[in-house]
Motif scaffolding. Structure first.
Motif, PDB file in Angstrom:
ATOM      1  N   GLU A  61       0.890  -1.170   0.000  1.00 42.00           N
ATOM      2  CA  GLU A  61       0.000   0.000   0.000  1.00 42.00           C
ATOM      3  C   GLU A  61       0.920   1.209   0.000  1.00 42.00           C
ATOM      4  O   GLU A  61       1.441   1.596   1.042  1.00 42.00           O
ATOM      5  N   ALA A  62       1.130   1.790  -1.174  1.00 45.66           N
ATOM      6  CA  ALA A  62       2.151   2.831  -1.295  1.00 45.66           C
ATOM      7  C   ALA A  62       1.594   4.169  -1.759  1.00 45.66           C
ATOM      8  O   ALA A  62       2.341   5.103  -2.012  1.00 45.66           O
ATOM      9  N   GLU A  63       0.295   4.268  -1.870  1.00 46.92           N
ATOM     10  CA  GLU A  63      -0.321   5.480  -2.438  1.00 46.92           C
ATOM     11  C   GLU A  63       0.093   6.738  -1.680  1.00 46.92           C
ATOM     12  O   GLU A  63       0.110   6.770  -0.453  1.00 46.92           O
ATOM     13  N   ASP A  64       0.393   7.773  -2.451  1.00 42.46           N
ATOM     14  CA  ASP A  64       0.790   9.066  -1.890  1.00 42.46           C
ATOM     15  C   ASP A  64      -0.476   9.916  -1.749  1.00 42.46           C
ATOM     16  O   ASP A  64      -0.971  10.469  -2.705  1.00 42.46           O
ATOM     17  N   ARG A  65      -1.031   9.954  -0.540  1.00 42.41           N
ATOM     18  CA  ARG A  65      -2.254  10.750  -0.337  1.00 42.41           C
ATOM     19  C   ARG A  65      -2.234  11.401   1.035  1.00 42.41           C
ATOM     20  O   ARG A  65      -1.455  11.011   1.919  1.00 42.41           O
ATOM     21  N   ALA A  66      -3.092  12.415   1.190  1.00 41.10           N
ATOM     22  CA  ALA A  66      -3.143  13.160   2.453  1.00 41.10           C
ATOM     23  C   ALA A  66      -3.762  12.307   3.558  1.00 41.10           C
ATOM     24  O   ALA A  66      -4.457  11.327   3.289  1.00 41.10           O
ATOM     25  N   GLY A  67      -3.478  12.680   4.799  1.00 40.50           N
ATOM     26  CA  GLY A  67      -4.102  12.024   5.941  1.00 40.50           C
ATOM     27  C   GLY A  67      -3.553  10.648   6.232  1.00 40.50           C
ATOM     28  O   GLY A  67      -4.182   9.841   6.913  1.00 40.50           O
ATOM     29  N   LYS A  68      -2.354  10.358   5.709  1.00 36.15           N
ATOM     30  CA  LYS A  68      -1.762   9.033   5.924  1.00 36.15           C
ATOM     31  C   LYS A  68      -0.646   9.157   6.951  1.00 36.15           C
ATOM     32  O   LYS A  68       0.121  10.118   6.930  1.00 36.15           O
ATOM     33  N   ARG A  69      -0.552   8.192   7.820  1.00 33.15           N
ATOM     34  CA  ARG A  69       0.495   8.176   8.835  1.00 33.15           C
ATOM     35  C   ARG A  69       1.858   8.112   8.145  1.00 33.15           C
ATOM     36  O   ARG A  69       2.003   7.400   7.151  1.00 33.15           O
ATOM     37  N   PRO A  70       2.884   8.842   8.656  1.00 36.20           N
ATOM     38  CA  PRO A  70       4.190   8.774   7.992  1.00 36.20           C
ATOM     39  C   PRO A  70       4.910   7.438   8.270  1.00 36.20           C
ATOM     40  O   PRO A  70       4.453   6.642   9.095  1.00 36.20           O
ATOM     41  N   GLY A  71       6.018   7.212   7.597  1.00 38.61           N
ATOM     42  CA  GLY A  71       6.848   6.033   7.860  1.00 38.61           C
ATOM     43  C   GLY A  71       6.414   4.817   7.065  1.00 38.61           C
ATOM     44  O   GLY A  71       5.422   4.852   6.334  1.00 38.61           O
TER      45      GLY A  71
ATOM     46  N   PHE B  69       3.310  -1.200   4.179  1.00 30.66           N
ATOM     47  CA  PHE B  69       2.653   0.105   4.204  1.00 30.66           C
ATOM     48  C   PHE B  69       3.721   1.178   4.062  1.00 30.66           C
ATOM     49  O   PHE B  69       4.743   1.131   4.761  1.00 30.66           O
ATOM     50  N   MET B  70       3.526   2.122   3.181  1.00 31.01           N
ATOM     51  CA  MET B  70       4.434   3.268   3.070  1.00 31.01           C
ATOM     52  C   MET B  70       3.793   4.315   2.161  1.00 31.01           C
ATOM     53  O   MET B  70       2.757   4.057   1.559  1.00 31.01           O
ATOM     54  N   THR B  71       4.417   5.489   2.077  1.00 32.40           N
ATOM     55  CA  THR B  71       3.945   6.507   1.149  1.00 32.40           C
ATOM     56  C   THR B  71       5.029   6.707   0.104  1.00 32.40           C
ATOM     57  O   THR B  71       6.141   7.104   0.436  1.00 32.40           O
ATOM     58  N   TYR B  72       4.700   6.365  -1.142  1.00 31.66           N
ATOM     59  CA  TYR B  72       5.692   6.444  -2.210  1.00 31.66           C
ATOM     60  C   TYR B  72       5.456   7.679  -3.065  1.00 31.66           C
ATOM     61  O   TYR B  72       4.447   7.781  -3.751  1.00 31.66           O
ATOM     62  N   SER B  73       6.420   8.629  -3.008  1.00 33.74           N
ATOM     63  CA  SER B  73       6.265   9.808  -3.858  1.00 33.74           C
ATOM     64  C   SER B  73       7.376   9.869  -4.911  1.00 33.74           C
ATOM     65  O   SER B  73       7.481  10.842  -5.648  1.00 33.74           O
ATOM     66  N   GLY B  74       8.225   8.824  -4.955  1.00 30.81           N
ATOM     67  CA  GLY B  74       9.210   8.724  -6.035  1.00 30.81           C
ATOM     68  C   GLY B  74      10.620   9.180  -5.715  1.00 30.81           C
ATOM     69  O   GLY B  74      11.493   9.128  -6.568  1.00 30.81           O
ATOM     70  N   THR B  75      10.872   9.612  -4.478  1.00 36.23           N
ATOM     71  CA  THR B  75      12.227  10.072  -4.133  1.00 36.23           C
ATOM     72  C   THR B  75      13.158   8.858  -3.966  1.00 36.23           C
ATOM     73  O   THR B  75      12.682   7.736  -3.733  1.00 36.23           O
ATOM     74  N   PRO B  76      14.486   9.078  -4.070  1.00 39.13           N
ATOM     75  CA  PRO B  76      15.420   7.963  -3.849  1.00 39.13           C
ATOM     76  C   PRO B  76      15.212   7.322  -2.473  1.00 39.13           C
ATOM     77  O   PRO B  76      15.365   6.117  -2.316  1.00 39.13           O
ATOM     78  N   SER B  77      14.846   8.154  -1.496  1.00 38.74           N
ATOM     79  CA  SER B  77      14.672   7.566  -0.163  1.00 38.74           C
ATOM     80  C   SER B  77      13.409   6.693  -0.107  1.00 38.74           C
ATOM     81  O   SER B  77      13.364   5.692   0.606  1.00 38.74           O
TER      82      SER B  77
END
Ligand SMILES: [Zn+2]
Length: 439
Positions: free
Chosen positions: A189-199, A214-222
């Motif tokens: 579950e990698a969707e980049d959306r608001a209201g999501k817990r970080p990490g 679970f993570m938020t993927y916005s495309g950065t190297p990190s």
């Protein structure tokens, strides 16, 4: 003791969370006032704009100063509870419990820190170089994690996924195959959306033998590294699928082995594939920052915590003294290389208040260096290493780390020489960074 801990020991930790959750940090930008949570303020402190970093850090420090007596109260009682339990168990070393949990000996821990202490010079050179690149004499505390530039090195999710699978392939076809499966089955579950817990985290379902990430993927190297990291955790569970539950319960120090290994494979490849010198510098700097975190920042936490627990045996340790012990530890761990320190770090770092696991610091450094050594061996052996690697992972919950390293790597982790090998891997990146930024 456990009954009393529910409303004593553990409740200090939840009280701390309550206090921290209410902290609002008021900042002003372009004439507009805003109230930030602690997490939001911490994100702003890694802004490329130095003025913004410093002003947010000043406000952040003020906020912790206001809550410092509550935090000190909680920290003193958590430590006091632990010290009393240890006294009644007739344990004289505060490290006994954390070492037992991590299935490692004091000799191993001392050897690890000794190797780090003896090899800090190059990392100090890196910090000084970063200072001159930022145009300052010495780095401030908030400069340490600041980016040097704004290079855009984004990868779409699909690009990131195939990059990871491709890089895993050259070390472990099984790890590549497993990751491909996880992507195809949409276990992430990698969707980049608001209201999501970080990490990011990875969790397992024992009955179905499946994992989810679970993570938020916005495309950065990190983000790409985090994705590889979590897939490493998932692979660790996967290779233990057929084992009895109690033989799969590994501790934090070795839990980070598979994840950090996977991350190293991918971040190293990213450096090799960099499209410009600027991009290469940014990626290497990111890796150097991580080494500084493990060898210096976490070292400071360890020095602080051991010293504070000793002083606590004599009675309550007041706010002013906590600040002193912290700054002393930071100066020592960073070899006096910074221009300013973070006296309230004992208040702002949640890890000191975790009651489930004591000393939530050295296992990180252990995992990082242990997997760096494994990575060094894997680079020499290529895919031949795969079977050995999987066998090692399968033993992580049933052996001491000394037995584990001896059996699978033929290495003695109670000797600083072993740890030096992992530090050498980290040093390669710093050396390359220093060469590329030499004027
Ligand atoms: Zn992890």
């Amino acid at each position: 003791m456990n009954d009393l801990a529910v409303d004593g020991y553990h409740s200090w930790s939840t009280l701390y969370d309550t206090v921290v959750g209410k902290i609002g940090i008021e900042v002003e930008q372009d004439g507009k006032k805003e109230v930030l949570s602690v997490g939001q303020a911490e994100n702003r402190m890694t802004s490329p704009d130095r003025e913004e970093r410093e002003s947010v850090f000043a406000k952040y420090t003020e906020a912790w100063d206001e809550q410092a007596d509550f935090c000190a109260e909680a920290l003193n009682h958590i430590a006091g509870f632990r010290n009393s339990v240890y006294k009644h168990r007739k344990w004289d070393n505060v490290l006994k419990e954390p070492l037992d949990i991590n299935r490692m000996s004091d000799d191993t821990l001392q050897a690890m820190w000794q190797a780090i202490e003896e090899n800090k010079e190059l990392f100090v050179t890196y910090l000084n170089r970063k200072a001159s690149l930022l145009g300052v004499e010495k780095l401030s505390w908030a400069d340490v994690d600041a980016p040097l530039s704004n290079v855009d090195t984004k990868m779409s999710y699909d690009e990131g996924a195939s990059f990871i699978v491709e890089q895993f392939q050259s070390f472990s076809p099984k790890m590549a195959e497993f990751s491909k499966h996880a992507f195809e089955k949409q276990w992430i579950e990698a969707e980049d959306r608001a209201g999501k817990r970080p990490g990011g985290f990875c969790t397992g379902f024992r009955v179905k033998n499946e994992t989810r990430i679970f993570m938020t993927y916005s495309g950065t190297p990190s983000n790409v590294s985090t994705l590889a990291h979590e897939l490493g955790h998932a692979f660790h569970s996967y290779v233990m699928d057929d084992m009895p539950f109690l033989a799969t319960d590994y501790a934090m120090n070795v839990a980070e082995t598979a994840s950090t290994f996977a991350e190293m494979v991918v971040s190293d490849a990213a450096v090799r594939n960099a499209k410009s010198k600027e991009e290469k510098i940014a990626l290497l700097e990111d890796k150097a920052q991580r080494s500084v975190a493990f060898f210096m920042n976490i070292h400071a936490r360890f020095l602080f915590e051991t010293r504070f627990y000793e002083e606590r045996k004599q009675g309550l340790v007041p706010v002013e003294r906590l600040k002193e012990i912290m700054v002393e530890a930071q100066k020592e761990a960073f070899c006096d290389s910074l221009g300013s320190y973070h006296p309230y770090f004992w208040a702002s770092k949640l890890h000191f208040y975790i009651t489930d696991v004591p000393f939530y610091n050295f296992p990180y450094t252990f995992g990082y260096l242990f997997s760096a050594s494994i990575y060094a061996i894997a680079k020499q052996e290529g895919t031949r290493f795969e079977e050995k690697y999987i066998a090692l992972l399968r033993d992580t919950a049933s052996m001491t780390v000394e037995e584990l390293a001896m059996k699978h790597l033929n290495e003695d982790v109670t000797k600083p020489e072993f740890w030096k090998k992992g530090i050498d891997v980290a040093m390669e990146d710093v050396k390359e960074f220093l060469e590329l930024t030499h004027d």
